[in-house]
Design a protein around this motif. Sequence first.
Motif, PDB file in Angstrom:
ATOM      1  N   GLN A   1      46.347  64.332  33.127  1.00 33.27           N
ATOM      2  CA  GLN A   1      46.317  64.230  31.625  1.00 33.27           C
ATOM      3  C   GLN A   1      46.760  62.795  31.271  1.00 33.27           C
ATOM      4  O   GLN A   1      47.555  62.053  32.140  1.00 33.27           O
ATOM      5  CB  GLN A   1      47.063  65.077  31.059  1.00 33.27           C
ATOM      6  CG  GLN A   1      48.526  65.381  31.211  1.00 33.27           C
ATOM      7  CD  GLN A   1      49.516  66.191  30.487  1.00 33.27           C
ATOM      8  OE1 GLN A   1      49.867  65.736  29.613  1.00 33.27           O
ATOM      9  NE2 GLN A   1      49.450  67.474  31.134  1.00 33.27           N
ATOM     10  N   HIS A   2      46.314  62.299  30.176  1.00 29.39           N
ATOM     11  CA  HIS A   2      46.562  61.113  29.672  1.00 29.39           C
ATOM     12  C   HIS A   2      48.259  60.825  29.389  1.00 29.39           C
ATOM     13  O   HIS A   2      48.809  59.940  29.141  1.00 29.39           O
ATOM     14  CB  HIS A   2      45.681  60.643  28.380  1.00 29.39           C
ATOM     15  CG  HIS A   2      44.487  60.454  29.060  1.00 29.39           C
ATOM     16  ND1 HIS A   2      43.994  59.419  29.827  1.00 29.39           N
ATOM     17  CD2 HIS A   2      43.014  60.935  28.582  1.00 29.39           C
ATOM     18  CE1 HIS A   2      42.663  59.434  30.032  1.00 29.39           C
ATOM     19  NE2 HIS A   2      42.256  60.224  29.386  1.00 29.39           N
TER      20      HIS A   2
ATOM     21  N   LEU B   1      41.089  64.132  34.456  1.00 27.23           N
ATOM     22  CA  LEU B   1      41.108  65.172  33.320  1.00 27.23           C
ATOM     23  C   LEU B   1      40.422  66.534  33.663  1.00 27.23           C
ATOM     24  O   LEU B   1      40.712  67.594  33.199  1.00 27.23           O
ATOM     25  CB  LEU B   1      40.350  64.479  32.031  1.00 27.23           C
ATOM     26  CG  LEU B   1      41.329  63.203  31.679  1.00 27.23           C
ATOM     27  CD1 LEU B   1      40.572  62.802  30.309  1.00 27.23           C
ATOM     28  CD2 LEU B   1      42.525  63.565  31.434  1.00 27.23           C
ATOM     29  N   GLY B   2      39.409  66.568  34.829  1.00 29.79           N
ATOM     30  CA  GLY B   2      38.508  67.708  34.883  1.00 29.79           C
ATOM     31  C   GLY B   2      39.141  68.399  36.027  1.00 29.79           C
ATOM     32  O   GLY B   2      38.859  69.384  36.543  1.00 29.79           O
TER      33      GLY B   2
ATOM     34  N   SER C   1      45.042  64.177  49.212  1.00 24.28           N
ATOM     35  CA  SER C   1      45.191  63.785  47.861  1.00 24.28           C
ATOM     36  C   SER C   1      46.210  64.620  47.146  1.00 24.28           C
ATOM     37  O   SER C   1      46.737  65.622  47.522  1.00 24.28           O
ATOM     38  CB  SER C   1      43.679  63.967  47.092  1.00 24.28           C
ATOM     39  OG  SER C   1      43.325  65.385  47.359  1.00 24.28           O
ATOM     40  N   CYS C   2      46.728  64.307  45.836  1.00 21.29           N
ATOM     41  CA  CYS C   2      47.820  65.118  45.436  1.00 21.29           C
ATOM     42  C   CYS C   2      47.497  64.796  43.979  1.00 21.29           C
ATOM     43  O   CYS C   2      46.859  63.842  43.429  1.00 21.29           O
ATOM     44  CB  CYS C   2      49.106  64.791  45.906  1.00 21.29           C
ATOM     45  SG  CYS C   2      49.786  63.223  45.183  1.00 21.29           S
ATOM     46  N   TYR C   3      47.868  65.854  43.119  1.00 21.98           N
ATOM     47  CA  TYR C   3      47.653  65.726  41.717  1.00 21.98           C
ATOM     48  C   TYR C   3      49.029  66.251  40.921  1.00 21.98           C
ATOM     49  O   TYR C   3      49.581  67.195  41.513  1.00 21.98           O
ATOM     50  CB  TYR C   3      46.391  66.793  41.393  1.00 21.98           C
ATOM     51  CG  TYR C   3      45.247  66.211  41.898  1.00 21.98           C
ATOM     52  CD1 TYR C   3      44.197  65.393  41.042  1.00 21.98           C
ATOM     53  CD2 TYR C   3      44.772  66.675  43.188  1.00 21.98           C
ATOM     54  CE1 TYR C   3      43.112  65.046  41.729  1.00 21.98           C
ATOM     55  CE2 TYR C   3      43.693  66.164  43.676  1.00 21.98           C
ATOM     56  CZ  TYR C   3      42.942  65.389  43.015  1.00 21.98           C
ATOM     57  OH  TYR C   3      41.568  64.790  43.566  1.00 21.98           O
TER      58      TYR C   3
ATOM     59  N   SER D   1      61.014  49.333  33.130  1.00 19.62           N
ATOM     60  CA  SER D   1      60.212  49.460  32.018  1.00 19.62           C
ATOM     61  C   SER D   1      60.008  50.775  31.396  1.00 19.62           C
ATOM     62  O   SER D   1      59.360  51.006  30.601  1.00 19.62           O
ATOM     63  CB  SER D   1      58.821  49.070  32.678  1.00 19.62           C
ATOM     64  OG  SER D   1      58.327  49.915  33.497  1.00 19.62           O
ATOM     65  N   GLY D   2      60.786  51.733  31.946  1.00 15.26           N
ATOM     66  CA  GLY D   2      60.720  53.068  31.403  1.00 15.26           C
ATOM     67  C   GLY D   2      59.603  53.750  31.736  1.00 15.26           C
ATOM     68  O   GLY D   2      59.113  53.552  32.792  1.00 15.26           O
ATOM     69  N   PRO D   3      59.393  54.738  30.932  1.00 19.24           N
ATOM     70  CA  PRO D   3      58.026  55.771  31.268  1.00 19.24           C
ATOM     71  C   PRO D   3      56.674  54.640  31.450  1.00 19.24           C
ATOM     72  O   PRO D   3      56.583  54.020  30.527  1.00 19.24           O
ATOM     73  CB  PRO D   3      57.997  56.596  30.241  1.00 19.24           C
ATOM     74  CG  PRO D   3      59.199  56.741  29.626  1.00 19.24           C
ATOM     75  CD  PRO D   3      59.745  55.325  29.786  1.00 19.24           C
ATOM     76  N   ILE D   4      56.157  54.988  32.570  1.00 17.27           N
ATOM     77  CA  ILE D   4      54.669  54.178  32.823  1.00 17.27           C
ATOM     78  C   ILE D   4      53.649  55.202  32.570  1.00 17.27           C
ATOM     79  O   ILE D   4      53.325  56.038  33.291  1.00 17.27           O
ATOM     80  CB  ILE D   4      54.612  53.463  34.178  1.00 17.27           C
ATOM     81  CG1 ILE D   4      55.892  52.684  34.222  1.00 17.27           C
ATOM     82  CG2 ILE D   4      53.427  52.764  34.580  1.00 17.27           C
ATOM     83  CD1 ILE D   4      56.002  52.003  35.618  1.00 17.27           C
ATOM     84  N   PHE D   5      52.873  55.028  31.480  1.00 21.99           N
ATOM     85  CA  PHE D   5      51.873  55.634  31.307  1.00 21.99           C
ATOM     86  C   PHE D   5      50.326  55.477  32.244  1.00 21.99           C
ATOM     87  O   PHE D   5      50.408  54.725  32.828  1.00 21.99           O
ATOM     88  CB  PHE D   5      51.365  55.617  29.646  1.00 21.99           C
ATOM     89  CG  PHE D   5      52.374  56.405  28.780  1.00 21.99           C
ATOM     90  CD1 PHE D   5      52.478  57.683  28.531  1.00 21.99           C
ATOM     91  CD2 PHE D   5      53.350  55.348  28.056  1.00 21.99           C
ATOM     92  CE1 PHE D   5      53.566  58.005  27.668  1.00 21.99           C
ATOM     93  CE2 PHE D   5      54.433  55.921  27.576  1.00 21.99           C
ATOM     94  CZ  PHE D   5      54.299  57.337  27.200  1.00 21.99           C
ATOM     95  N   ASP D   6      49.755  56.699  31.932  1.00 22.46           N
ATOM     96  CA  ASP D   6      48.603  56.803  33.062  1.00 22.46           C
ATOM     97  C   ASP D   6      47.717  55.428  33.238  1.00 22.46           C
ATOM     98  O   ASP D   6      47.522  55.002  34.405  1.00 22.46           O
ATOM     99  CB  ASP D   6      47.459  57.848  32.664  1.00 22.46           C
ATOM    100  CG  ASP D   6      46.910  57.589  31.028  1.00 22.46           C
ATOM    101  OD1 ASP D   6      47.654  56.797  30.444  1.00 22.46           O
ATOM    102  OD2 ASP D   6      45.630  57.942  31.088  1.00 22.46           O
ATOM    103  N   ASP D   7      47.215  54.655  32.316  1.00 21.42           N
ATOM    104  CA  ASP D   7      46.490  53.527  32.506  1.00 21.42           C
ATOM    105  C   ASP D   7      47.438  52.286  32.957  1.00 21.42           C
ATOM    106  O   ASP D   7      46.768  51.828  33.974  1.00 21.42           O
ATOM    107  CB  ASP D   7      45.702  53.005  31.030  1.00 21.42           C
ATOM    108  CG  ASP D   7      45.000  54.124  30.290  1.00 21.42           C
ATOM    109  OD1 ASP D   7      44.178  54.820  31.209  1.00 21.42           O
ATOM    110  OD2 ASP D   7      44.457  54.061  29.075  1.00 21.42           O
TER     111      ASP D   7
END
Length: 599
Positions: A124-125, A239-240, A99-101, A220-226
């Motif tokens: 983070q969101h 998040l934790g 896994s990676c973060y 599409s440019g930056p793709i956010f978390d959701d």
Amino acid sequence: MIKVYNPPFNLFVTSGSDKPLTIELRKLIDTIVAAAHDPKITSLHATFGDNLHLGPAQIEELRDAIILFNQVNPGQSSPNANNNPDHQTIKLDKPKSSSCYTHSFGNQKVYWTASAFERVKMLQHSGVVMLTGISSTHIFAKDLLDRHKVGAEGIFREKYKKAYSIFTDRTFTPEHLDNISSILASIHDSIFSSIAKSRSLPSPTESSFGRKFWYNVLNSGPIFDDEAEQTGLVDGTALGGEDETVKECERLTLERYSRILRNREKGHFFNQVKRQYQKLKENSFTDLDFSKLTKIISDDKEKIAIVHINGQITTGYGEMNSTGDLDITKALRELKDDDAVKCVILRIDSPGGSPIASEAVYNEIISLDQIKPVICSMGNLAASGGYYVAAPCRKIYASPTTITGSIGVLFGKLDLSNFLETYGLNVEHVETGQYANILSMLTSFSSHQREILEHYIDHTYNRFLAIVSKGRSLPEADTRKLAGGRIWTGEQAYNLGLVDSLGGLRCAVEFAQTEYTEKGDALVEVWSNKKSGFEALLKGVGLVTEGNYTENYISNATSLLNISSSNPVDSIKYLYNDISSICTVHDDWAEQWLNLWID
């Protein structure tokens, strides 16, 4: 658990303190592969920073090691085990995982590397996945040079040999643009096909749906978390911090695990000394010095030597960003005389350089290959002179995104005479021969000079073609079609027969172990970093690291072994006990390993 931060050359590894540790790429890959073979390692966990200063081929080699780790399952033999008894069936309660973060994947190279892990999460969101495709920017300076009356003269073979075009062209020629576009398309497909395979996403090359999917992602440019999670690019947001499964594992930093691996090698060395101690007791030698002990121990171990050719290939001895032909030929001659070396691997990461230097290295490779096999592993770049010295190797490995080929020759110079005249400086020449100032930047080529240079370039180019034809077993007519100065990716070169296999240095080493060594567990030695004397022996098995205790040990052991002893058995016993004390580690986990190695 191995915890990795920012893979190299900007790799920093936690060591239980705030002090970072830097690790060489090859050592990182070897450590991950060792962890894949190690039943005590159950998972691999990494966090990434903002950038990754690695070339595409290096990233592919790192990804391959991570994917190898992911492929190990309970009861299965280790992939690429090479019949090594240490790398056989792994007894696991459950499959290994990785896994990676990171806070954000704003860098495409970072995401490409991270996608090889089984689980990919952002912390983070506000994090984004930024995938943009690739580009290549070229500057053409002819108009600038013309404005200042600076001449640029180039002679090249042939139309794709465009390294000098920055001075001679105003824009891309059709051939130049076609070559660059082809290279970018090949690298693009390699990157996003590998991401798609790792993330179980549509392939960008196998269907119209896949091509449309990746077109939308890249534009599409930056793709956010959701959205990134819905698209399948990441597995969610943590998040934790880390997953509970990660938190439950006992942590083992990369630095600590590397130390354990070094101690394993110490154990092997320790056992060799122990065996020689028994031999000496049985044979009652009356004299022992360092050279005898070195020979006794080294005779029991086969070697594979890696010789690096980095940067420009130059005549003489190399400097910081180059490798000299004398550096390489000296190493190859030493390897020829070393009976323990069963195979030599040339690791090439070079854009080429002097044809004279390349020819000198080529001749030495031919001579060495008559005694022992020479194979090649290409890094990010092995083009022009880099391919010249690769061509005679028995087997050539390249990564799909390696840049290679450029089978061609060029020569050029700037002419400053008109520029200087503009500022009132008159240049006059006095020569004793019509070619005396042929290299001068204060005059253009005369017709006679250009004629002799054309002849020289033709001769060198035809020699290059002959070397490639012979090394790759190709008719010269076919070689000419692949030459002309055109560059290829490793993937393209493989399909055209210019390389034999796709894979990194690890694949080349595994091939050498299988094909050219008796037991498949030869010591791999980087020859360019080879030390002399007892320190070399200890460095080879990992006994020498940073710290005064090793320096003192080398000093004491060298003094002991260089002095003739009336009782050599006592001398070896002293060394045996001294190594035993060094192998003691204040780490219960490592001590358990040592008990297995030295009992």
